[in-house]
Scaffold this active site. Sequence first.
Site, PDB file in Angstrom:
ATOM      1  N   GLY A   1       3.543  -6.259  32.063  1.00  0.00           N
ATOM      2  CA  GLY A   1       3.539  -7.019  30.813  1.00  0.00           C
ATOM      3  C   GLY A   1       4.435  -8.243  30.841  1.00  0.00           C
ATOM      4  O   GLY A   1       5.162  -8.488  31.800  1.00  0.00           O
TER       5      GLY A   1
ATOM      6  N   GLU B   1      -2.715  -3.865  37.620  1.00  0.00           N
ATOM      7  CA  GLU B   1      -3.347  -3.150  38.730  1.00  0.00           C
ATOM      8  C   GLU B   1      -2.425  -2.058  39.263  1.00  0.00           C
ATOM      9  O   GLU B   1      -1.251  -2.287  39.520  1.00  0.00           O
ATOM     10  CB  GLU B   1      -3.681  -4.141  39.849  1.00  0.00           C
ATOM     11  CG  GLU B   1      -4.223  -3.494  41.115  1.00  0.00           C
ATOM     12  CD  GLU B   1      -5.559  -2.818  40.903  1.00  0.00           C
ATOM     13  OE1 GLU B   1      -5.675  -1.633  41.278  1.00  0.00           O
ATOM     14  OE2 GLU B   1      -6.482  -3.461  40.354  1.00  0.00           O
TER      15      GLU B   1
ATOM     16  N   GLY C   1       8.211  -3.894  35.870  1.00  0.00           N
ATOM     17  CA  GLY C   1       8.873  -2.767  35.228  1.00  0.00           C
ATOM     18  C   GLY C   1       8.697  -1.461  35.977  1.00  0.00           C
ATOM     19  O   GLY C   1       8.541  -1.434  37.203  1.00  0.00           O
ATOM     20  N   ASN C   2       8.663  -0.349  35.226  1.00  0.00           N
ATOM     21  CA  ASN C   2       8.611   0.976  35.837  1.00  0.00           C
ATOM     22  C   ASN C   2       7.423   1.156  36.774  1.00  0.00           C
ATOM     23  O   ASN C   2       7.565   1.630  37.901  1.00  0.00           O
ATOM     24  CB  ASN C   2       8.552   2.045  34.738  1.00  0.00           C
ATOM     25  CG  ASN C   2       9.912   2.343  34.151  1.00  0.00           C
ATOM     26  OD1 ASN C   2      10.893   2.439  34.870  1.00  0.00           O
ATOM     27  ND2 ASN C   2       9.977   2.491  32.841  1.00  0.00           N
TER      28      ASN C   2
ATOM     29  N   THR D   1       5.512  -1.111  38.238  1.00  0.00           N
ATOM     30  CA  THR D   1       5.603  -2.004  39.390  1.00  0.00           C
ATOM     31  C   THR D   1       6.590  -1.477  40.419  1.00  0.00           C
ATOM     32  O   THR D   1       6.320  -1.495  41.629  1.00  0.00           O
ATOM     33  CB  THR D   1       6.028  -3.413  38.942  1.00  0.00           C
ATOM     34  OG1 THR D   1       5.072  -3.921  38.015  1.00  0.00           O
ATOM     35  CG2 THR D   1       6.139  -4.361  40.126  1.00  0.00           C
TER      36      THR D   1
ATOM     37  N   THR E   1      11.750  -5.912  32.312  1.00  0.00           N
ATOM     38  CA  THR E   1      11.193  -5.276  31.121  1.00  0.00           C
ATOM     39  C   THR E   1      12.054  -5.592  29.909  1.00  0.00           C
ATOM     40  O   THR E   1      13.279  -5.681  30.027  1.00  0.00           O
ATOM     41  CB  THR E   1      11.111  -3.745  31.272  1.00  0.00           C
ATOM     42  OG1 THR E   1      10.767  -3.144  30.011  1.00  0.00           O
ATOM     43  CG2 THR E   1      12.421  -3.147  31.736  1.00  0.00           C
ATOM     44  N   ILE E   2      11.415  -5.783  28.757  1.00  0.00           N
ATOM     45  CA  ILE E   2      12.185  -6.001  27.533  1.00  0.00           C
ATOM     46  C   ILE E   2      12.724  -4.685  26.981  1.00  0.00           C
ATOM     47  O   ILE E   2      13.522  -4.678  26.052  1.00  0.00           O
ATOM     48  CB  ILE E   2      11.334  -6.699  26.444  1.00  0.00           C
ATOM     49  CG1 ILE E   2      10.148  -5.815  26.027  1.00  0.00           C
ATOM     50  CG2 ILE E   2      10.861  -8.064  26.913  1.00  0.00           C
ATOM     51  CD1 ILE E   2       9.380  -6.340  24.831  1.00  0.00           C
ATOM     52  N   ASP E   3      12.286  -3.559  27.557  1.00  0.00           N
ATOM     53  CA  ASP E   3      12.717  -2.248  27.060  1.00  0.00           C
ATOM     54  C   ASP E   3      14.024  -1.769  27.686  1.00  0.00           C
ATOM     55  O   ASP E   3      14.625  -0.819  27.194  1.00  0.00           O
ATOM     56  CB  ASP E   3      11.630  -1.199  27.332  1.00  0.00           C
ATOM     57  CG  ASP E   3      10.334  -1.511  26.612  1.00  0.00           C
ATOM     58  OD1 ASP E   3      10.417  -2.024  25.476  1.00  0.00           O
ATOM     59  OD2 ASP E   3       9.255  -1.259  27.171  1.00  0.00           O
TER      60      ASP E   3
END
Length: 211
Positions: free
Chosen positions: A10, A73, A108-109, A111, A131-133
Amino acid sequence: MKIGVLSSGGGCPGINATIRGVGKTAITHFGMEVIGIQNGFSGLLEKQTLLLDENSLSGILNLGGTILGTSREKPFRKLLSSQERDKPGIIKHTYEELGLDCLVCIGGNGTQKTAGLLSELGMNVIGVPKTIDNDVWGTEITFGFDTAVNIATEAIDRLHSTASSHRPTFYSQFPPESNGAGGNGSSCRMDRFICGNGRRSRCYPVARIRL
């Protein structure tokens, strides 16, 4: 030496700045050749690449999005039929065909999980948590997180002035997985702060401004 760089997953503030930092350092300090992989891991499957040089990396420091494109993907997802392609094998073949010495994966996670599995295939991989999280294991803070929290806080502060004028009840919801939920609740003027106990035991706030 030649390295590849891709962004996957994202959106997040700071991806282009990261691409620039990795690329310019590799080129100017170490004399490396830098190959941009377009559209995440899909670019390795479809051989979608471009050469990154100092000119192409200039002027993108404050540019949103990602100049390389992205995708979700998941090459290691369980094959649904025997006719599907061996995606991990294709990625490794493309990596070798391009003559890459290392692949830099910004994501992020999901990836980072894919990057770890690719390293088990014998590829040299560097993972850059994005990641923004702020929920990538092993990291104290990920790039883009601080920007996301500050923008959300500013948005709620601006919403407060509208609520003061019209006197309705306003609700503001943040991403359920955001570890910045508590930070937003305490740093802006919320009348109510509600945490839900979801399946992932994450806390998400709902701001209620009632005047």
